[in-house]
Design a protein around this motif. Structure first.
Motif, PDB file in Angstrom:
ATOM      1  N   SER A  68       1.397   5.706  -1.201  1.00 52.40           N
ATOM      2  CA  SER A  68       0.740   6.976  -1.498  1.00 52.40           C
ATOM      3  C   SER A  68       1.786   8.056  -1.723  1.00 52.40           C
ATOM      4  O   SER A  68       2.893   8.000  -1.184  1.00 52.40           O
ATOM      5  CB  SER A  68      -0.176   7.376  -0.340  1.00 52.40           C
ATOM      6  N   PRO A 111      -9.036   9.374  -0.795  1.00 55.36           N
ATOM      7  CA  PRO A 111      -8.802   7.947  -1.044  1.00 55.36           C
ATOM      8  C   PRO A 111      -8.177   7.655  -2.402  1.00 55.36           C
ATOM      9  O   PRO A 111      -7.535   6.618  -2.572  1.00 55.36           O
ATOM     10  CB  PRO A 111     -10.205   7.342  -0.931  1.00 55.36           C
ATOM     11  N   GLU A 112      -8.356   8.561  -3.355  1.00 53.54           N
ATOM     12  CA  GLU A 112      -7.778   8.343  -4.686  1.00 53.54           C
ATOM     13  C   GLU A 112      -6.249   8.400  -4.671  1.00 53.54           C
ATOM     14  O   GLU A 112      -5.592   7.974  -5.643  1.00 53.54           O
ATOM     15  CB  GLU A 112      -8.318   9.386  -5.667  1.00 53.54           C
ATOM     16  N   LYS A 113      -5.681   8.886  -3.568  1.00 53.57           N
ATOM     17  CA  LYS A 113      -4.223   8.969  -3.463  1.00 53.57           C
ATOM     18  C   LYS A 113      -3.610   7.733  -2.803  1.00 53.57           C
ATOM     19  O   LYS A 113      -2.404   7.692  -2.564  1.00 53.57           O
ATOM     20  CB  LYS A 113      -3.827  10.228  -2.692  1.00 53.57           C
ATOM     21  N   ILE A 114      -4.449   6.756  -2.494  1.00 54.86           N
ATOM     22  CA  ILE A 114      -3.964   5.497  -1.930  1.00 54.86           C
ATOM     23  C   ILE A 114      -3.930   4.445  -3.031  1.00 54.86           C
ATOM     24  O   ILE A 114      -4.934   4.186  -3.688  1.00 54.86           O
ATOM     25  CB  ILE A 114      -4.880   4.992  -0.794  1.00 54.86           C
ATOM     26  N   MET A 155       0.859  -1.187   0.000  1.00 56.29           N
ATOM     27  CA  MET A 155       0.000   0.000   0.000  1.00 56.29           C
ATOM     28  C   MET A 155       0.893   1.234   0.000  1.00 56.29           C
ATOM     29  O   MET A 155       1.823   1.333   0.817  1.00 56.29           O
ATOM     30  CB  MET A 155      -0.917  -0.004   1.229  1.00 56.29           C
ATOM     31  N   LYS A 200      -2.739   0.383  -4.197  1.00 58.42           N
ATOM     32  CA  LYS A 200      -2.479  -0.946  -3.649  1.00 58.42           C
ATOM     33  C   LYS A 200      -1.994  -1.879  -4.753  1.00 58.42           C
ATOM     34  O   LYS A 200      -2.526  -1.865  -5.863  1.00 58.42           O
ATOM     35  CB  LYS A 200      -3.738  -1.526  -3.006  1.00 58.42           C
ATOM     36  N   ILE A 203      -1.804   8.028   7.538  1.00 62.14           N
ATOM     37  CA  ILE A 203      -2.364   7.434   6.330  1.00 62.14           C
ATOM     38  C   ILE A 203      -3.884   7.301   6.447  1.00 62.14           C
ATOM     39  O   ILE A 203      -4.603   7.315   5.440  1.00 62.14           O
ATOM     40  CB  ILE A 203      -1.699   6.072   6.040  1.00 62.14           C
ATOM     41  N   GLU A 204      -4.391   7.186   7.695  1.00 62.80           N
ATOM     42  CA  GLU A 204      -5.843   7.111   7.887  1.00 62.80           C
ATOM     43  C   GLU A 204      -6.523   8.386   7.406  1.00 62.80           C
ATOM     44  O   GLU A 204      -7.608   8.338   6.821  1.00 62.80           O
ATOM     45  CB  GLU A 204      -6.177   6.865   9.363  1.00 62.80           C
ATOM     46  N   ALA A 221      -6.514   8.342   3.586  1.00 61.28           N
ATOM     47  CA  ALA A 221      -7.525   7.405   3.089  1.00 61.28           C
ATOM     48  C   ALA A 221      -8.927   7.977   3.227  1.00 61.28           C
ATOM     49  O   ALA A 221      -9.797   7.742   2.376  1.00 61.28           O
ATOM     50  CB  ALA A 221      -7.425   6.081   3.844  1.00 61.28           C
ATOM     51  N   HIS A 222      -9.160   8.733   4.301  1.00 58.41           N
ATOM     52  CA  HIS A 222     -10.494   9.293   4.541  1.00 58.41           C
ATOM     53  C   HIS A 222     -10.766  10.503   3.656  1.00 58.41           C
ATOM     54  O   HIS A 222     -11.849  10.644   3.076  1.00 58.41           O
ATOM     55  CB  HIS A 222     -10.635   9.687   6.015  1.00 58.41           C
TER      56      HIS A 222
END
Length: 416
Positions: free
Chosen positions: A155, A170-173, A153, A175, A162-163, A166-167
């Motif tokens: 970014s 999210p498009e920047k996370i 994972m 996998k 990172i939470e 993600a919140h």
């Protein structure tokens, strides 16, 4: 505590300090921010001088070494001293080291109690100016249990929680799942570097970094490996500035040198004691102590306690070979929690005979003495009837049950 966190502790892992994790990564040719771990102010001053000589840079970073994140935002209790600070002279190092060493660092992950700082890391400054801009990224490797594969994972937004990323974005996370039969493929490492927006020499260095990091994750039997920030220096190097690593406890037999790195001062004392008796123990915030054999039965028992109006004070699995010694150890550990109003022992006699467990309960009760809270023992399976008779005729203040509904009713009465 959620079921997922309990599950994580049932199958535990050994956490490492940042400086320990970095030394292990270097064995797999993963570039890291170099540093020297020390536990005194004098040693901190000497470490600073060594790093200054090696780098020619007056700046150094002092990092508190505890098993928790958020050190840069956290503060030493009773002061304004952060857990991560920059020094530009030996005098700065001495002052910061005095403030941090021996202090209690409170971060978002430690809770109000904080953690005592016994060591600090004197690390080189990697934010030096150069021909290209520096950049922070995020990268971690862990097991995706749903897919049965390791996942990388990552970014472009490193150096922060990172939470939150993600919140909020999210498009920047990104996998990347890795098939267990083939390992991380070259095209996957290149894809990661590309998605991080790298090119040229930084792109090549990132591909090497990710490949070697994945090899470290597998080779060390990591449960989780997080690099935040993953850093691109001004001269296009890719290095790990920070590292969180934990090792699967079940694999430590293959890593005797790594097992020796365990810092029990960072762990819950009751969980450390439980581990000495091969007990799976997780402390919770409730009022009913649990002693059960088998993880699945323990989870069901905790649910039953909640349905009865109580709250589990712990998860305690004594395993399939419960005896007087393990029962006594379990009693002693549970009784250390002042919030416990009752103890429920729920044993299914499959591998172990119920009458042997009952005898163990009676022996442990007599040894400990002065137990002034209700104890409910539910034994089902091999020799359950004989076990109930043993307890009923023991003369001890122990209530027995065979059916789960009986135990639930007794628990409800005890915490009412």
């Amino acid at each position: 505590m959620t079921d997922s966190l309990i599950f994580a502790k049932i199958f535990p892992s050994m956490n490492l300090h940042e400086y320990q994790a970095k030394e292990l990564l270097k064995k797999y040719h993963v570039p890291v921010q170099e540093g020297i771990a020390v536990d005194t102010v004098m040693a901190a001053e000497e470490a600073y001088r060594q790093i200054k000589t090696q780098t020619g840079n007056n700046f150094a970073v002092i990092k508190a070494q505890i098993h928790a994140g958020g050190r840069g935002k956290g503060k030493i209790e009773g002061t304004e001293q952060r857990g991560v600070a920059v020094a530009k002279s030996v005098e700065d190092v001495a002052t910061i080291a005095k403030n941090i060493l021996g202090g209690t660092l409170v971060t978002i992950q430690t809770g109000a109690a904080g953690k005592k700082v016994n060591k600090i890391l004197i690390a080189q400054d990697v934010y030096y100016p150069g021909p290209n801009p520096v950049k922070e990224f995020y990268l971690s490797i862990l097991l995706d249990r749903a897919k049965g594969m390791n996942v990388v994972m990552y970014s472009t937004e490193g150096g922060m929680d990172i939470e939150e990323v993600a919140h909020n974005t999210p498009e920047k996370i990104f996998k990347e799942w890795v098939h267990p039969g083939g390992g991380l493929q070259g095209f996957q490492a290149r894809k990661i570097a590309f998605n991080l927006g790298l090119s040229g020499e930084a792109f090549k260095n990132c591909v090497k970094f990710v490949t070697n990091l994945y090899n470290a994750y597998v080779g060390l039997d990591c449960g989780m490996l997080e690099i935040n920030p993953l850093f691109k220096t001004s001269d296009e190097k890719i290095i790990a500035v920070d590292c969180k690593m934990n090792i699967d406890d079940n694999a430590l037999m293959r890593h005797a040198d790594t097992a020796a790195l365990r810092d029990v001062t960072e762990e819950d004392p009751t969980e450390v004691e439980a581990g000495q008796y091969n007990l799976n123990f997780v402390k919770l915030d409730g009022n009913v102590g649990c002693m059960v054999n088998g993880a699945g039965l323990a989870m069901a028992t905790m649910d039953m306690i909640k349905l009865s109006g109580g709250e589990p004070a712990n998860f305690l699995d004594v395993g399939g070979t419960a005896n007087a010694q393990t029962v006594e150890a379990g009693f002693r550990i549970i009784m250390k929690d002042p919030n416990v109003k009752a103890i429920l022992i729920n044993i299914f006699g499959g591998i172990v005979r119920c009458d042997r467990v009952a005898a163990g309960v009676i022996e442990a009760y007599n040894k400990l003495g002065n137990i002034n809270i209700p104890i409910i023992v539910r034994l089902q399976g091999t020799n359950a009837v004989e076990a109930k008779k043993l307890i009923d005729e023991s003369g001890l203040k122990v209530q027995s049950a065979i059916e789960l509904s009986e135990a639930a009713a007794l628990v409800k009465k005890a915490v009412a």
